[in-house]
Write a protein that holds these residues in place. Sequence first.
Motif, short mmCIF file in Angstrom:
data_model
loop_
_atom_site.label_atom_id
_atom_site.label_comp_id
_atom_site.label_asym_id
_atom_site.label_seq_id
_atom_site.Cartn_x
_atom_site.Cartn_y
_atom_site.Cartn_z
N ARG A 24 -28.85 -25.66 -55.57
CA ARG A 24 -30.22 -25.28 -55.19
C ARG A 24 -31.23 -26.25 -55.76
O ARG A 24 -32.13 -26.72 -55.06
CB ARG A 24 -30.51 -23.86 -55.67
N PRO A 152 -24.81 -16.02 -41.44
CA PRO A 152 -25.76 -14.90 -41.25
C PRO A 152 -26.15 -14.29 -42.59
O PRO A 152 -25.39 -14.31 -43.55
CB PRO A 152 -24.97 -13.91 -40.41
N SER A 153 -27.38 -13.79 -42.66
CA SER A 153 -27.85 -13.11 -43.86
C SER A 153 -27.20 -11.74 -43.92
O SER A 153 -26.92 -11.13 -42.90
CB SER A 153 -29.37 -12.96 -43.83
N GLU A 154 -27.03 -11.25 -45.13
CA GLU A 154 -26.45 -9.91 -45.28
C GLU A 154 -27.51 -8.90 -45.56
O GLU A 154 -28.57 -9.11 -45.95
CB GLU A 154 -25.43 -9.90 -46.41
#
Length: 154
Positions: A24, A152-154
């Motif tokens: 990050r 995909p986001s959870e």
Amino acid sequence: MGGPTTGSAGPPDLGDPMLPARLRLAIGRLNRRIRVDAAAVLPPLQTSVLVTLEEHEPLRLSELARREAVTPPTMSRVLAALDDAGLLVRTPDPQDARSALVELSPEGRAMIERLRTERTALLAERLDRLAPEHREALAAAVPALEALVTLPSE
């Protein structure tokens, strides 16, 4: 006293709990470095809105705000600035007379292309200064980084 984010540390073990933080930080810092080196002509949110419009136009202000995760008043200010710069076009929404659809102007498309060209050239210059083994490692990592983006986001 460098620490793991200075670039002097070796590659992290896959089980290293610091791997997500290092990744990050490295991506964020690289993104900022490219923006600074490119002497950005637009703030990041305005640039992001142009790219979102390019990918999904035409859009209503409310949909743009949702996609950019900002409030409608914030998006209204962003669109006003882009409109003043001649980078977008607003047309009446045929399904809702109270709303307008927003899309890129030819100048907006040219701006996106200019930004991409500049930033890609800056990244290419940085890549050229890396040791061959680092360039090879980055080339091998590109598919994994692209996969991270599309998860995909959870």
